[in-house]
Design a protein around this motif. Sequence first.
Motif, PDB file in Angstrom:
ATOM      1  N   ASP A  25       0.848  -1.187   0.000  1.00 51.26           N
ATOM      2  CA  ASP A  25       0.000   0.000   0.000  1.00 51.26           C
ATOM      3  C   ASP A  25       0.886   1.240   0.000  1.00 51.26           C
ATOM      4  O   ASP A  25       2.083   1.138  -0.298  1.00 51.26           O
ATOM      5  CB  ASP A  25      -1.003  -0.013   1.171  1.00 51.26           C
ATOM      6  CG  ASP A  25      -0.345   0.113   2.535  1.00 51.26           C
ATOM      7  OD1 ASP A  25       0.894   0.321   2.591  1.00 51.26           O
ATOM      8  OD2 ASP A  25      -1.049   0.026   3.551  1.00 51.26           O
ATOM      9  N   GLU A  26       0.314   2.387   0.359  1.00 53.84           N
ATOM     10  CA  GLU A  26       1.077   3.637   0.232  1.00 53.84           C
ATOM     11  C   GLU A  26       2.311   3.678   1.133  1.00 53.84           C
ATOM     12  O   GLU A  26       3.219   4.462   0.915  1.00 53.84           O
ATOM     13  CB  GLU A  26       0.159   4.851   0.491  1.00 53.84           C
ATOM     14  CG  GLU A  26      -0.499   4.920   1.866  1.00 53.84           C
ATOM     15  CD  GLU A  26      -1.832   4.157   1.957  1.00 53.84           C
ATOM     16  OE1 GLU A  26      -2.055   3.223   1.151  1.00 53.84           O
ATOM     17  OE2 GLU A  26      -2.623   4.508   2.849  1.00 53.84           O
ATOM     18  N   ASP A  85      -6.297   3.620   5.689  1.00 57.95           N
ATOM     19  CA  ASP A  85      -6.539   5.064   5.573  1.00 57.95           C
ATOM     20  C   ASP A  85      -7.451   5.311   4.378  1.00 57.95           C
ATOM     21  O   ASP A  85      -6.999   5.349   3.237  1.00 57.95           O
ATOM     22  CB  ASP A  85      -5.207   5.788   5.400  1.00 57.95           C
ATOM     23  CG  ASP A  85      -5.398   7.299   5.318  1.00 57.95           C
ATOM     24  OD1 ASP A  85      -6.561   7.754   5.375  1.00 57.95           O
ATOM     25  OD2 ASP A  85      -4.386   8.012   5.202  1.00 57.95           O
ATOM     26  N   GLU A  86      -8.735   5.473   4.671  1.00 57.32           N
ATOM     27  CA  GLU A  86      -9.692   5.594   3.567  1.00 57.32           C
ATOM     28  C   GLU A  86      -9.746   6.994   2.979  1.00 57.32           C
ATOM     29  O   GLU A  86     -10.479   7.239   2.040  1.00 57.32           O
ATOM     30  CB  GLU A  86     -11.085   5.148   4.028  1.00 57.32           C
ATOM     31  CG  GLU A  86     -11.140   3.658   4.229  1.00 57.32           C
ATOM     32  CD  GLU A  86     -12.565   3.137   4.399  1.00 57.32           C
ATOM     33  OE1 GLU A  86     -13.404   3.431   3.546  1.00 57.32           O
ATOM     34  OE2 GLU A  86     -12.810   2.449   5.407  1.00 57.32           O
ATOM     35  N   PRO A 142      -6.362   7.632  -1.788  1.00 60.12           N
ATOM     36  CA  PRO A 142      -6.731   6.662  -2.832  1.00 60.12           C
ATOM     37  C   PRO A 142      -5.955   5.353  -2.660  1.00 60.12           C
ATOM     38  O   PRO A 142      -4.862   5.355  -2.088  1.00 60.12           O
ATOM     39  CB  PRO A 142      -6.321   7.346  -4.135  1.00 60.12           C
ATOM     40  CG  PRO A 142      -5.721   8.640  -3.784  1.00 60.12           C
ATOM     41  CD  PRO A 142      -5.650   8.791  -2.318  1.00 60.12           C
ATOM     42  N   PRO A 143      -6.527   4.241  -3.122  1.00 58.01           N
ATOM     43  CA  PRO A 143      -5.822   2.963  -2.987  1.00 58.01           C
ATOM     44  C   PRO A 143      -4.536   2.946  -3.813  1.00 58.01           C
ATOM     45  O   PRO A 143      -4.476   3.526  -4.886  1.00 58.01           O
ATOM     46  CB  PRO A 143      -6.820   1.940  -3.530  1.00 58.01           C
ATOM     47  CG  PRO A 143      -7.776   2.719  -4.356  1.00 58.01           C
ATOM     48  CD  PRO A 143      -7.817   4.099  -3.802  1.00 58.01           C
ATOM     49  N   VAL A 144      -3.519   2.283  -3.254  1.00 57.34           N
ATOM     50  CA  VAL A 144      -2.221   2.157  -3.920  1.00 57.34           C
ATOM     51  C   VAL A 144      -1.900   0.670  -4.002  1.00 57.34           C
ATOM     52  O   VAL A 144      -2.156  -0.069  -3.061  1.00 57.34           O
ATOM     53  CB  VAL A 144      -1.118   2.879  -3.102  1.00 57.34           C
ATOM     54  CG1 VAL A 144       0.268   2.591  -3.669  1.00 57.34           C
ATOM     55  CG2 VAL A 144      -1.372   4.381  -3.059  1.00 57.34           C
ATOM     56  N   GLY A 145      -1.348   0.248  -5.116  1.00 56.49           N
ATOM     57  CA  GLY A 145      -0.835  -1.118  -5.220  1.00 56.49           C
ATOM     58  C   GLY A 145      -1.914  -2.160  -5.443  1.00 56.49           C
ATOM     59  O   GLY A 145      -3.020  -1.869  -5.909  1.00 56.49           O
ATOM     60  N   GLY A 146      -1.578  -3.387  -5.058  1.00 60.44           N
ATOM     61  CA  GLY A 146      -2.449  -4.540  -5.305  1.00 60.44           C
ATOM     62  C   GLY A 146      -1.597  -5.720  -5.709  1.00 60.44           C
ATOM     63  O   GLY A 146      -0.599  -5.556  -6.404  1.00 60.44           O
TER      64      GLY A 146
END
Lengths: 448, 495
Positions: free
Chosen positions: A231-232, B89-90, B93-97
Amino acid sequence: MRRLPDVPPRGRAITVDLEGESIPAIEGEPVACSLIAAGESVLARSVKYHRPRGPYCFAAACSHCLMRVDGQPNVYTCRTPAQAGMKLERQNAYPSAKVDVFETIDWFFPKGLDHHEMFAGVPVAETVMAKVARQLAGLGLLPREAADPLPPAQTLRTHVAVVGAGAAGLEAARVLSTRGIPFRLLERDDVLGGRLAHGAPEQDAPHVPEPTAFPAGSVMTRATALGLYDDEHGRYLAVVTRGEEGPRLIKLYAERFLLAVGGHPPIHPFENNDLPGVYAGRAASLLLRRYAVAPEVATLVGWGPELHALARLLDERGVKVAAVVDLRGPLPPDAHPTACMGAEPKAHGLRAVSALSFEAQGSGRRKVECDAVLVSVPVSPGFELARQGGAKVTFDAKAGAFQVEADADGRTEVPDVFVAGDITGAGTAKAAAAAGHRAAEALAGGLS
Amino acid sequence: MSKALVCSCEDVTVSDVKHAVSRGFCDVESVKRYTGFGTGICQGKNCLSAVAALLEREKALKPEAVVPFTPRPPLYPTELRVLASAPVDESQPPVGGVPQELEHFASALRPEGSVPAKAKVVIIGGGIMGLSLAYNLALRGETDVVVLERGYLCAGASGRNGGGVRMQWGTPALIELAKRSIDLMKDFARDLGVNVWLRQGGYIFLAKRKDVAERLERNAVLHNKYGVPTRIITPDAARDIVPGLTMKDCLTAAYNPEDGVIFPWAFLWGYAQGCQKRGIKVETYTQVTGFETSNGQVRKVKTDRGDIACDTVVLASGAWSPEVARLVGVQLPNEPHRHEILSTEPLKPFLAPLVSVLDTGLYFSQSMRGEIVGGMGDPLEPAGLNMGSTLRFVKRFAEALIEQMPQVGSVKVLRQWAGCYDVTPDNNPVLGRTPGLDNLLQMSGFVGHGFMMAPAVAERMAQWMTTHESDELFTRFNLRRFAEGKLEREDMIIG
């Protein structure tokens, strides 16, 4: 299966409730172990043909032991500790798993049932089939109550996350400890060692250190990695730990991931390989070494060094071995006296194993009576987390399994993902420990 | 009865795998889908290597072509309430996957030999749009058709959707298409010999906000006008249909008992077999690499297995359509958006309809096999071809689902995956001729609901292509509308 005589019980004697019947059990041991030791071999019915099923892998890697436990569906009883009064129900059977009328599906379709084409487009039959199929599908029942609240999730950070405390992971953790590099070692079992703790003993196998040999807080047992996500904030493992308060989710961020998860006990296709009484070889060694539960008479089938090591273990513990059928060979010089080369094994029995037959090399088809068939083949490397992390996975045609591609130091195609041990192909514990050592040295290089 | 099991979770035998191979399903992903192996509780831990070894031994695959099916999180069955507790953390924006799986398919999977040197019609995309169109062209006598698919059948959105089919839409055009599609689905098994398990358990849309409730009420009137028996029901009536539903914060619900769920993969197999029986070539693992054009016409489609000279090209590549269109210099307004989805352990029947909270896009239903299948869109999802899975999604979904059905909290998730919606500015499809390239036909932009529209759209499109009769569908949804600003927005999008 039975409890070995003259072995003192390893826990408090309790009873569990199996569909209204009181069954003796030992507190804390896997409840599936208690059930089979009490002679309950059929724990479930299979999803489509309603074939009788008993536990197979004792590693939460198949579905044979799933039961309804205290109202929760599809619980792995091979990993669920027995507790006094625990309520167990068999699933997917009517009126009972012992006498299941839907077993007729298995008999009506000896060659299998192609649900894609069966009754396709036949008026009425098609509609009836859809209704029947819907009622027959599914395994467990939706829980009646809302689930209890959980302990809050945690976010942790470390330099190195090591997954799996078998030979490879333990040696890697030892190297990291020596070098003073912070790490977390995750082990889904409640004890360290992996196959060192529950496999058939191997020559020159490393010894298993106590958790206290590592820096405080760096070893997490009962911690199952669910996925290698990102994720981030970077890459992390989603982990679930099982404590007194219930399951807790942990996000574990790390700079390096060393995946030393070993492998899954695979199914080996042969006639009636799913009959209750057919066990994975590693399940048999675990039951014997940890819980002193063993067959009366075992036949072993498979190939590779673990097959013969298992025969030795059983022999040493006084369990009768009726035959060791090596499907690939060659037989090692110290093979069990009953060992032979063979092919086309088939398990026999109506509700549970009563015999194994096979083509014996040079002497035709033989049938050997037994109450357990132990299938010992090399493990299938657990490549899933590595693949999620971007590592390359290739098929080893000789071994008949997938494995993670890595260099001698466990480097994968991805800079922060390292692998060691059986994840790169089944081998000995000694080799796994050496690989863990090299990988820890290699990944430590880039860390401050 | 004696059987040799290769996947004991789903009762798949050695002969089932051989049967799949005899039907042309040879790669691991296709055998997984056709036989169901690896889709059960163990998710392949027990069976995958055994099946792979069997396929290699049976010479269904070259050793280099034996690649595992994508391992999906979670690695072990995990309770929804555990996933719901994940810190996320909504506001970002979503990151990765993970896993990343958009790279090219292993070249060893590419069939040997070249594609036909010419064909009247080349359809790019072997999803439900392309295959149903090819099948409908064949029904009208046009069999000089080649369908090109970059992966296996079901690799794209047609193999990744939740299987919902509904008539509850916000515009007459989509209502009528959906009605016709569902009628065609009822006859699919008769026409194509494959069961698709249509189960009309209805759809219940829930509304939390007043404006959404009003939208449901307005649309119900429209539905009734077009013969769809949607009715607005009270929270109590919704709870009668779905016992245990909390209806938390919900003002109202809309229910159409004739909506339902289907088993998506079987449609692709059925259409593909139907095409092949009639002489149409369905070329899997074949990638389009470019086009040759002259005088405002596409003359050739270039692939990694040779070029095909053709009269007509149909672009039916779903979320990949903009990428393919760029190869011929056409700019489409479509944008791919990842949508994530998950499936749980199989349970005995407890949920008849598909339930959706229209405000958030949460939807869930129970599949024919008993799994809860559901998803929920992410308002912050950026545009892009991303099919990775995130913990963020399972967290958001699990929380929203448990809010409406608390007793599913301890139900375990078996796998999560993602697919891409093909999103257009007005949530409506792109159909018909391409300005400037007359023989390039568009069949994309279905915004996540193409699956349920395809049978009817393909029927109309095949008729339009073979008879040259005018059909307002192909002017109404033509690309020109974006330049001309004639947009009528569809407001019943979920997921």
